[in-house]
Design a protein around this motif. Sequence first.
Motif, PDB file in Angstrom:
ATOM      1  N   MET A 111       0.819  -1.190   0.000  1.00 54.86           N
ATOM      2  CA  MET A 111       0.000   0.000   0.000  1.00 54.86           C
ATOM      3  C   MET A 111       0.863   1.254   0.000  1.00 54.86           C
ATOM      4  N   PRO A 112       1.737   1.429  -0.978  1.00 57.44           N
ATOM      5  CA  PRO A 112       2.592   2.601  -0.991  1.00 57.44           C
ATOM      6  C   PRO A 112       1.832   3.894  -1.239  1.00 57.44           C
ATOM      7  N   ASP A 113       0.709   3.839  -1.929  1.00 59.53           N
ATOM      8  CA  ASP A 113      -0.050   5.057  -2.214  1.00 59.53           C
ATOM      9  C   ASP A 113      -1.043   5.414  -1.120  1.00 59.53           C
ATOM     10  N   SER A 114      -1.150   4.591  -0.090  1.00 56.33           N
ATOM     11  CA  SER A 114      -2.143   4.858   0.951  1.00 56.33           C
ATOM     12  C   SER A 114      -1.668   5.969   1.883  1.00 56.33           C
ATOM     13  N   VAL A 115      -2.610   6.551   2.564  1.00 57.96           N
ATOM     14  CA  VAL A 115      -2.335   7.612   3.527  1.00 57.96           C
ATOM     15  C   VAL A 115      -1.826   6.980   4.808  1.00 57.96           C
ATOM     16  N   PRO A 116      -0.787   7.552   5.443  1.00 53.09           N
ATOM     17  CA  PRO A 116      -0.322   6.992   6.713  1.00 53.09           C
ATOM     18  C   PRO A 116      -1.451   6.924   7.731  1.00 53.09           C
ATOM     19  N   LEU A 117      -1.354   5.929   8.636  1.00 49.32           N
ATOM     20  CA  LEU A 117      -2.402   5.692   9.636  1.00 49.32           C
ATOM     21  C   LEU A 117      -2.694   6.938  10.452  1.00 49.32           C
ATOM     22  N   ALA A 118      -1.649   7.672  10.853  1.00 45.92           N
ATOM     23  CA  ALA A 118      -1.855   8.884  11.660  1.00 45.92           C
ATOM     24  C   ALA A 118      -2.688   9.911  10.909  1.00 45.92           C
ATOM     25  N   HIS A 119      -2.437  10.042   9.612  1.00 47.13           N
ATOM     26  CA  HIS A 119      -3.194  11.016   8.826  1.00 47.13           C
ATOM     27  C   HIS A 119      -4.636  10.570   8.612  1.00 47.13           C
ATOM     28  N   SER A 120      -4.855   9.265   8.399  1.00 46.69           N
ATOM     29  CA  SER A 120      -6.228   8.801   8.206  1.00 46.69           C
ATOM     30  C   SER A 120      -7.020   8.918   9.508  1.00 46.69           C
ATOM     31  N   TRP A 121      -6.370   8.647  10.645  1.00 49.88           N
ATOM     32  CA  TRP A 121      -7.017   8.834  11.949  1.00 49.88           C
ATOM     33  C   TRP A 121      -7.402  10.301  12.123  1.00 49.88           C
ATOM     34  N   HIS A 122      -6.489  11.178  11.773  1.00 51.39           N
ATOM     35  CA  HIS A 122      -6.739  12.617  11.915  1.00 51.39           C
ATOM     36  C   HIS A 122      -7.897  13.046  11.026  1.00 51.39           C
ATOM     37  N   ARG A 123      -7.893  12.564   9.790  1.00 49.07           N
ATOM     38  CA  ARG A 123      -8.965  12.935   8.862  1.00 49.07           C
ATOM     39  C   ARG A 123     -10.322  12.426   9.330  1.00 49.07           C
ATOM     40  N   ALA A 124     -10.367  11.195   9.834  1.00 51.00           N
ATOM     41  CA  ALA A 124     -11.632  10.611  10.302  1.00 51.00           C
ATOM     42  C   ALA A 124     -12.146  11.356  11.533  1.00 51.00           C
ATOM     43  N   THR A 125     -11.260  11.658  12.455  1.00 48.33           N
ATOM     44  CA  THR A 125     -11.665  12.390  13.658  1.00 48.33           C
ATOM     45  C   THR A 125     -12.093  13.813  13.302  1.00 48.33           C
ATOM     46  N   ASP A 126     -11.356  14.424  12.386  1.00 50.30           N
ATOM     47  CA  ASP A 126     -11.700  15.785  11.955  1.00 50.30           C
ATOM     48  C   ASP A 126     -13.070  15.810  11.275  1.00 50.30           C
ATOM     49  N   ALA A 127     -13.376  14.770  10.531  1.00 50.07           N
ATOM     50  CA  ALA A 127     -14.675  14.703   9.852  1.00 50.07           C
ATOM     51  C   ALA A 127     -15.828  14.648  10.850  1.00 50.07           C
ATOM     52  N   ILE A 128     -15.568  14.128  12.038  1.00 52.61           N
ATOM     53  CA  ILE A 128     -16.593  14.081  13.083  1.00 52.61           C
ATOM     54  C   ILE A 128     -16.626  15.395  13.864  1.00 52.61           C
ATOM     55  N   LEU A 129     -15.451  15.885  14.227  1.00 52.54           N
ATOM     56  CA  LEU A 129     -15.367  17.071  15.087  1.00 52.54           C
ATOM     57  C   LEU A 129     -15.732  18.360  14.364  1.00 52.54           C
ATOM     58  N   ARG A 130     -15.344  18.479  13.108  1.00 56.13           N
ATOM     59  CA  ARG A 130     -15.565  19.719  12.352  1.00 56.13           C
ATOM     60  C   ARG A 130     -17.040  20.138  12.302  1.00 56.13           C
ATOM     61  N   PRO A 131     -17.989  19.241  11.957  1.00 55.89           N
ATOM     62  CA  PRO A 131     -19.392  19.669  11.937  1.00 55.89           C
ATOM     63  C   PRO A 131     -19.925  20.032  13.326  1.00 55.89           C
ATOM     64  N   VAL A 132     -19.414  19.368  14.356  1.00 58.11           N
ATOM     65  CA  VAL A 132     -19.841  19.701  15.723  1.00 58.11           C
ATOM     66  C   VAL A 132     -19.347  21.101  16.085  1.00 58.11           C
ATOM     67  N   GLU A 133     -18.090  21.394  15.754  1.00 56.22           N
ATOM     68  CA  GLU A 133     -17.544  22.731  16.010  1.00 56.22           C
ATOM     69  C   GLU A 133     -18.308  23.801  15.233  1.00 56.22           C
ATOM     70  N   THR A 134     -18.612  23.499  13.990  1.00 52.97           N
ATOM     71  CA  THR A 134     -19.348  24.455  13.163  1.00 52.97           C
ATOM     72  C   THR A 134     -20.748  24.692  13.717  1.00 52.97           C
ATOM     73  N   ALA A 135     -21.420  23.632  14.126  1.00 54.05           N
ATOM     74  CA  ALA A 135     -22.759  23.776  14.720  1.00 54.05           C
ATOM     75  C   ALA A 135     -22.687  24.588  16.009  1.00 54.05           C
ATOM     76  N   ALA A 136     -21.652  24.354  16.807  1.00 55.92           N
ATOM     77  CA  ALA A 136     -21.481  25.119  18.050  1.00 55.92           C
ATOM     78  C   ALA A 136     -21.241  26.591  17.741  1.00 55.92           C
ATOM     79  N   ALA A 137     -20.461  26.877  16.710  1.00 58.61           N
ATOM     80  CA  ALA A 137     -20.213  28.269  16.329  1.00 58.61           C
ATOM     81  C   ALA A 137     -21.482  28.939  15.799  1.00 58.61           C
ATOM     82  N   ILE A 138     -22.261  28.207  15.038  1.00 58.08           N
ATOM     83  CA  ILE A 138     -23.532  28.747  14.533  1.00 58.08           C
ATOM     84  C   ILE A 138     -24.480  29.013  15.694  1.00 58.08           C
TER      85      ILE A 138
END
Length: 183
Positions: A1-28
């Motif tokens: 899997m040389p073209d895959s995203v490193p585990l740390a980056h995929s973890w970050h992206r998945a967590t960010d995908a959850i946290l970002r809408p919550v932060e945006t809703a809180a800001a709204i």
Amino acid sequence: MPDSVPLAHSWHRATDAILRPVETAAAIAGGAVMLLAMVLTSLDAILRYAVNKPLSFNLFFTENYLMVTLICLPLAWAFRSGGYIRIRFLHDRLPTRYADLLIRTGLLASFLLIADLAWLAGHQWHKAYKTNEIVMDVLDWPMHLSWIWVPIGLWLLALRLLMTALGPRDQLLFQHDIEEEGL
């Protein structure tokens, strides 16, 4: 899997995908509360000076409920959007590796402080809720409804700080380009 995203980056992206809408809703929600505070304060002033009948609850409600909400809820969104002071004097003079270590250490220290504050605020909220703490005024004000926004906003900020500290290098410093306007 040389073209895959490193585990740390995929973890970050998945967590960010959850946290970002919550932060945006809180800001709204914080923005909506700010609008409500402005409308109530304006209405209070109009009623006070036009018909000498001010809103008797407005000052207490705005100070203890609305202001707390509009400040605490958007904290994580503001950090994510670059709404913080950056002092880069030392950072810009260090080699990249040490500069990143400096930023990550600062973010982790900030995470620990904010998480501790969130924990203490959660205890305060729980105490107010459990004892049914009220402030008697024209209306009886339940204080747990004022306190609840503090731990929510602080936990969101703590999670964002931790995610940034452990995330990819390109997320460490928010790049904010300020256009020169003839200053």
